[in-house]
Design an enzyme around this catalytic site. Structure first.
Site, PDB file in Angstrom:
ATOM      1  N   CYS A   2       0.844  -1.194   0.000  1.00  0.00           N
ATOM      2  CA  CYS A   2       0.000   0.000   0.000  1.00  0.00           C
ATOM      3  C   CYS A   2       0.885   1.252   0.000  1.00  0.00           C
ATOM      4  O   CYS A   2       1.953   1.269   0.603  1.00  0.00           O
ATOM      5  CB  CYS A   2      -0.930   0.105   1.202  1.00  0.00           C
ATOM      6  SG  CYS A   2      -2.041  -1.273   1.400  1.00  0.00           S
ATOM      7  N   ARG A  27       3.441   0.278  -5.168  1.00  0.00           N
ATOM      8  CA  ARG A  27       3.294  -0.375  -3.868  1.00  0.00           C
ATOM      9  C   ARG A  27       2.001  -1.172  -3.745  1.00  0.00           C
ATOM     10  O   ARG A  27       1.843  -1.978  -2.826  1.00  0.00           O
ATOM     11  CB  ARG A  27       3.349   0.664  -2.750  1.00  0.00           C
ATOM     12  CG  ARG A  27       4.637   1.448  -2.703  1.00  0.00           C
ATOM     13  CD  ARG A  27       4.632   2.400  -1.533  1.00  0.00           C
ATOM     14  NE  ARG A  27       4.555   1.670  -0.287  1.00  0.00           N
ATOM     15  CZ  ARG A  27       5.601   1.169   0.357  1.00  0.00           C
ATOM     16  NH1 ARG A  27       6.794   1.347  -0.128  1.00  0.00           N
ATOM     17  NH2 ARG A  27       5.453   0.512   1.473  1.00  0.00           N
ATOM     18  N   TRP A  75      -2.961  -2.489  -1.610  1.00  0.00           N
ATOM     19  CA  TRP A  75      -2.665  -3.896  -1.906  1.00  0.00           C
ATOM     20  C   TRP A  75      -3.409  -4.669  -0.840  1.00  0.00           C
ATOM     21  O   TRP A  75      -3.069  -4.620   0.347  1.00  0.00           O
ATOM     22  CB  TRP A  75      -1.171  -4.152  -1.841  1.00  0.00           C
ATOM     23  CG  TRP A  75      -0.775  -5.499  -2.340  1.00  0.00           C
ATOM     24  CD1 TRP A  75      -0.495  -5.843  -3.632  1.00  0.00           C
ATOM     25  CD2 TRP A  75      -0.599  -6.692  -1.579  1.00  0.00           C
ATOM     26  NE1 TRP A  75      -0.166  -7.172  -3.701  1.00  0.00           N
ATOM     27  CE2 TRP A  75      -0.220  -7.725  -2.464  1.00  0.00           C
ATOM     28  CE3 TRP A  75      -0.743  -7.002  -0.220  1.00  0.00           C
ATOM     29  CZ2 TRP A  75       0.029  -9.029  -2.044  1.00  0.00           C
ATOM     30  CZ3 TRP A  75      -0.502  -8.300   0.192  1.00  0.00           C
ATOM     31  CH2 TRP A  75      -0.118  -9.295  -0.719  1.00  0.00           C
ATOM     32  N   ASN A 101      -1.617   1.430   6.026  1.00  0.00           N
ATOM     33  CA  ASN A 101      -0.814   0.398   5.373  1.00  0.00           C
ATOM     34  C   ASN A 101      -0.367  -0.546   6.480  1.00  0.00           C
ATOM     35  O   ASN A 101       0.232  -0.102   7.455  1.00  0.00           O
ATOM     36  CB  ASN A 101       0.395   1.064   4.697  1.00  0.00           C
ATOM     37  CG  ASN A 101       1.420   0.051   4.225  1.00  0.00           C
ATOM     38  OD1 ASN A 101       1.111  -1.116   4.011  1.00  0.00           O
ATOM     39  ND2 ASN A 101       2.652   0.504   4.071  1.00  0.00           N
ATOM     40  N   GLY A 102      -0.680  -1.838   6.343  1.00  0.00           N
ATOM     41  CA  GLY A 102      -0.259  -2.786   7.379  1.00  0.00           C
ATOM     42  C   GLY A 102      -1.427  -3.647   7.834  1.00  0.00           C
ATOM     43  O   GLY A 102      -2.452  -3.746   7.153  1.00  0.00           O
ATOM     44  N   GLU A 487      16.823 -16.493 -10.928  1.00  0.00           N
ATOM     45  CA  GLU A 487      16.360 -15.122 -11.138  1.00  0.00           C
ATOM     46  C   GLU A 487      15.677 -14.968 -12.506  1.00  0.00           C
ATOM     47  O   GLU A 487      14.644 -14.300 -12.617  1.00  0.00           O
ATOM     48  CB  GLU A 487      17.546 -14.152 -11.004  1.00  0.00           C
ATOM     49  CG  GLU A 487      17.233 -12.696 -11.277  1.00  0.00           C
ATOM     50  CD  GLU A 487      16.201 -12.088 -10.335  1.00  0.00           C
ATOM     51  OE1 GLU A 487      15.829 -12.717  -9.329  1.00  0.00           O
ATOM     52  OE2 GLU A 487      15.748 -10.971 -10.643  1.00  0.00           O
ATOM     53  N   LYS A 491      11.863 -13.694 -12.978  1.00  0.00           N
ATOM     54  CA  LYS A 491      11.494 -12.528 -13.800  1.00  0.00           C
ATOM     55  C   LYS A 491      10.410 -12.916 -14.798  1.00  0.00           C
ATOM     56  O   LYS A 491       9.435 -12.207 -14.961  1.00  0.00           O
ATOM     57  CB  LYS A 491      12.699 -11.960 -14.563  1.00  0.00           C
ATOM     58  CG  LYS A 491      13.683 -11.162 -13.778  1.00  0.00           C
ATOM     59  CD  LYS A 491      13.223  -9.790 -13.332  1.00  0.00           C
ATOM     60  CE  LYS A 491      12.588  -9.826 -11.975  1.00  0.00           C
ATOM     61  NZ  LYS A 491      13.408  -9.844 -10.811  1.00  0.00           N
ATOM     62  N   GLU A 494       6.987 -13.631 -13.002  1.00  0.00           N
ATOM     63  CA  GLU A 494       6.281 -12.539 -12.327  1.00  0.00           C
ATOM     64  C   GLU A 494       5.712 -11.498 -13.278  1.00  0.00           C
ATOM     65  O   GLU A 494       4.699 -10.879 -12.966  1.00  0.00           O
ATOM     66  CB  GLU A 494       7.122 -11.902 -11.220  1.00  0.00           C
ATOM     67  CG  GLU A 494       8.241 -10.981 -11.621  1.00  0.00           C
ATOM     68  CD  GLU A 494       8.928 -10.330 -10.396  1.00  0.00           C
ATOM     69  OE1 GLU A 494      10.139 -10.145 -10.464  1.00  0.00           O
ATOM     70  OE2 GLU A 494       8.255  -9.995  -9.410  1.00  0.00           O
ATOM     71  N   HIS A 510      17.451 -35.743 -11.942  1.00  0.00           N
ATOM     72  CA  HIS A 510      16.886 -36.298 -10.707  1.00  0.00           C
ATOM     73  C   HIS A 510      15.377 -36.091 -10.649  1.00  0.00           C
ATOM     74  O   HIS A 510      14.781 -36.141  -9.574  1.00  0.00           O
ATOM     75  CB  HIS A 510      17.573 -35.674  -9.492  1.00  0.00           C
ATOM     76  CG  HIS A 510      19.044 -35.975  -9.452  1.00  0.00           C
ATOM     77  ND1 HIS A 510      19.536 -37.206  -9.104  1.00  0.00           N
ATOM     78  CD2 HIS A 510      20.114 -35.223  -9.795  1.00  0.00           C
ATOM     79  CE1 HIS A 510      20.856 -37.200  -9.194  1.00  0.00           C
ATOM     80  NE2 HIS A 510      21.230 -35.999  -9.628  1.00  0.00           N
ATOM     81  N   LYS A 606       5.465  -3.815  -4.689  1.00  0.00           N
ATOM     82  CA  LYS A 606       6.914  -3.612  -4.685  1.00  0.00           C
ATOM     83  C   LYS A 606       7.555  -3.997  -3.356  1.00  0.00           C
ATOM     84  O   LYS A 606       8.517  -4.745  -3.330  1.00  0.00           O
ATOM     85  CB  LYS A 606       7.215  -2.148  -5.007  1.00  0.00           C
ATOM     86  CG  LYS A 606       8.690  -1.823  -5.088  1.00  0.00           C
ATOM     87  CD  LYS A 606       9.328  -2.469  -6.292  1.00  0.00           C
ATOM     88  CE  LYS A 606      10.801  -2.170  -6.410  1.00  0.00           C
ATOM     89  NZ  LYS A 606      11.468  -3.158  -7.289  1.00  0.00           N
TER      90      LYS A 606
HETATM   91  O1  M6R Z   1      12.882  -5.010  -1.225  1.00  0.00           O
HETATM   92  P1  M6R Z   1      13.424  -6.399  -1.134  1.00  0.00           P
HETATM   93  O2  M6R Z   1      14.693  -6.566  -1.883  1.00  0.00           O
HETATM   94  O3  M6R Z   1      13.554  -6.882   0.286  1.00  0.00           O
HETATM   95  O4  M6R Z   1      12.331  -7.291  -1.832  1.00  0.00           O
HETATM   96  C1  M6R Z   1      12.457  -8.675  -1.887  1.00  0.00           C
HETATM   97  C2  M6R Z   1      11.459  -9.263  -2.846  1.00  0.00           C
HETATM   98  O5  M6R Z   1      10.161  -8.969  -2.450  1.00  0.00           O
HETATM   99  C3  M6R Z   1      11.668  -8.765  -4.275  1.00  0.00           C
HETATM  100  O6  M6R Z   1      12.964  -8.998  -4.727  1.00  0.00           O
HETATM  101  C4  M6R Z   1      10.665  -9.466  -5.220  1.00  0.00           C
HETATM  102  O7  M6R Z   1      10.967 -10.821  -5.320  1.00  0.00           O
HETATM  103  C5  M6R Z   1      10.668  -8.803  -6.599  1.00  0.00           C
HETATM  104  N1  M6R Z   1       9.325  -8.663  -7.072  1.00  0.00           N
HETATM  105  C6  M6R Z   1      11.413  -9.571  -7.619  1.00  0.00           C
HETATM  106  O8  M6R Z   1      11.373  -8.970  -8.860  1.00  0.00           O
END
Ligand code: M6R
Length: 611
Positions: A2, A27, A75, A101-102, A487, A491, A494, A510, A606
């Site tokens: 949020c 956010r 969010w 937020n929270g 990674e 990417k 997501e 395996h 984010k």
């Molecule tokens: O802000 P942070 O680096 O702690 O965030 C960690 C993850 O939430 C963040 O890397 C998330 O996996 C991203 N969406 C990846 O692209």
């Protein structure tokens, strides 16, 4: 998650707040809303969906000229993302509008109590309970400041809140516990927000709000108190060096592509001030003033989530190899609930772009309880990770707005590499030749990467057209490329919503290889290193099952696959900095071609500030 913003100043609040929300939309984007006060009445406008829906709604109504108010982009945690659950929430009598937020953990008990007092609720949220508790507090206290403190003393959980009230025109109250909040100090105007970009066009002077603090702003004043007893708190005003442009798209279609292309600069910025050039030999020396007071640890526990966790996995290879320090890399959400054996002499390294990830913060807390010092590796200055750490190393990547993290990982890899060199040298276990080669080639890396990025993008575009119909992908790598395979898969899934699995290439046989068929392509990290022959054999096994392969590789490498994607070869571990943008660009071009919402993928936010 949020995004919240509160404003008290001299400009019409609604357009300013909506603009601020636009810069915070990364956010959360399930719903949005804004509230101002005029003529002793709250003017509330909320809409389900992205900020554009709120914009559209606002364009059909006469909004107030009020110069103070609050706004929120959501969010969802409690309550589905529909308009009635959107923020701001009003108390029962419509005297207070609050954004949150929270998560208020004890909201059910408080709600039951309020119901017995005649309060009715219009939403399914925990936030509405808190605004009503504040309204109840107003009945027992002669000022709103005391009422907010009274209510906050009764809630458990995490929150960043901001509110306006009809009986205090021109004032915004805000408070935080375990959710980010920063205050912007302007001229004739003040702000509170979840993140600096919200008010960056108006001021660069900021005050970081700590857990348990309560803020009161008007156009001409700001005050900070301890929420529990209203004791005044002295705060330092800091000037941040982010510029407005850095938080805008700058002509790019998406923040993600802009941020991918910023990576050469990110490497330079992360190196700035950390490599001292000795003019007589021209060999640089790594200096890390942030940790110079600390002895190299005997063991390192890296705690992180998502992309930052992948960066940690990559760092393990170098720190073990060059600094001879054993490294455990822990997913923060697992680590926090274990009873890890953490020996004296160990150091916890928390990696986080945002510095606000709830699991990483909980991991820090646990490591601290167990007596470990904390080194934070973090991008956002003044964030919770930075403040909770004993030592802090900033990655200097600038604001990362796209939900999919790209340049932050590049900066984390750079910082981890510097740590490995620095500790290796201080311990006297790293040979001079490797050290000086690494330092020299690191300095040349930004220009090589910069020159290569346009060609990489073109190749990514070509391949994305061919594979956009795929339902699943394997990403394979060995050694330092295994974390990159993880990674690359993250990417792709997501932002394009294509299922992807990252695997250590040697693990395929395996089990996972059973999935391979002509419609299940593999993205292989087949770059030139000592493990290449092993990767090559794994790829032959994939081909024997009819699987197609895209291979990231280097000039001169013999590899018979459907698509060779040739990257210029650089020295040793620096090849990771060439491979990473290729993976990011492939995911980006695929998602964009499929028409996905690249910067704001569904169901994500984010910073993950809740569990
Ligand atoms: O802000 P942070 O680096 O702690 O965030 C960690 C993850 O939430 C963040 O890397 C998330 O996996 C991203 N969406 C990846 O692209």
């Amino acid at each position: 998650m949020c995004g919240i913003i509160g404003y008290a100043g001299h400009r019409p609040a609604v357009p300013l707040i909506v603009e601020g929300l636009r810069r915070l939309e990364y956010r959360g984007y399930d719903s949005a809303g804004v509230a101002t006060v005029q003529n002793k009445e709250i003017d509330l406008v909320r809409a389900e969906g992205k900020l554009a829906a709120l914009d559209e709604k606002l364009s059909h109504i006469n909004v107030t000229n009020s110069t103070f108010g609050v706004g929120h982009t959501r969010w969802a945690t409690h309550g589905v993302p529909v308009e009635k659950n959107a923020h701001p929430h009003l108390d029962h009598d419509k005297n207070i509008a609050m954004i949150h937020n929270g998560i208020i953990e004890n909201y059910q008990e408080i709600k039951a109590e309020l119901v017995t007092k005649g309060y009715e609720f219009r939403s399914d949220t925990d936030s509405e309970v808190l605004v009503n508790l504040i309204a109840e507090g107003r009945k027992h206290n002669d000022t709103m400041l005391k009422a907010v403190s009274w209510a906050l003393n009764q809630v458990e959980g995490a929150y960043a809140i901001a509110l306006v009230a009809v009986d205090e025109p021109g004032t915004v109250y805000a408070a935080r516990v375990s959710s980010p909040m920063v205050m912007g100090v302007g001229v004739g105007e003040n702000f509170v927000a979840s993140d600096i970009p919200a008010f960056l066009p108006y001021t660069r002077k900021v005050v970081f709000i700590e857990d348990g603090e309560l803020v009161k702003i008007t156009s001409s004043s700001w005050e900070v108190f301890r929420a529990e007893n209203l004791a005044p708190v002295e705060k330092e005003v800091q000037t941040i060096n982010w510029d407005v442009q850095a938080a805008q798209k700058g002509g790019h279609k998406h923040f993600m592509i802009k941020e991918i292309f910023e990576q050469p600069k990110v490497i330079s910025d992360c190196l700035a001030g950390r490599i001292n050039i000795n003019s007589s030999t021209d060999i640089g020396e790594v200096v890390l003033p942030e940790i110079s007071a600390m002895e190299p640890p005997e063991r390192l526990h890296i705690i992180a989530c998502g992309t930052s966790y992948h960066a940690g996995l990559w760092g393990k290879y170098l720190i073990e190899q060059w600094a001879k320090i054993p490294v455990d890399v822990e997913i923060a959400s697992e680590f926090r609930y274990r009873d890890p054996l953490l020996s004296k002499g160990s150091l916890a390294l928390a990696i986080s772009q945002s510095g606000e990830t709830a699991d990483t913060l909980a991991g820090i807390k646990l490591a601290k309880q167990k007596g470990l010092p904390i080194l934070g590796l973090c991008n956002v200055v003044g964030s919770s990770v930075a403040r909770e750490s004993d030592y802090i190393m900033y990655t200097q990547a600038g604001p990362e707005i796209s939900v999919a993290s790209t340049k932050a990982m590049c900066s984390q890899l750079t910082a981890l590499l510097l740590l490995a060199l620095y500790w290796g040298k201080r311990k006297g276990v790293l040979d001079e030749e490797t050290y000086s080669r690494a330092v020299q080639d690191l300095r040349n890396l930004p220009s090589i990467l910069d020159a290569e990025l346009p060609a990489m993008r073109a190749r990514a575009k070509e391949l994305s057209r061919e594979y956009s119909e795929a339902n699943s992908f394997f990403y394979l790598g060995r050694g330092q490329y295994f974390p990159l395979a993880l990674e690359g898969a993250l990417k792709l899934k997501e932002i394009s919503y294509i299922h992807a699995e990252g695997y250590a290439a040697g693990e395929m046989k395996h089990g996972p290889i059973a999935l391979i068929d002509p419609k299940f392509p593999t993205f292989a990290m087949a770059l030139k290193d000592e493990l290449f022959p092993k990767v090559k054999s794994n790829l032959v096994e994939v081909q024997a099952r009819g699987g197609e392969i895209i291979a990231l590789t280097n000039p001169g490498v013999e590899l018979d696959v459907e698509h060779r994607w040739i990257l210029p070869e650089v020295w040793g571990p620096l090849n990771a900095f060439m491979a990473l943008p290729a993976l990011q660009l492939f995911a980006y071009e695929t998602a964009d071609y499929l028409g996905k919402d690249v910067d704001q993928p569904r169901n994500l936010a984010k910073s993950v500030t809740v569990e």
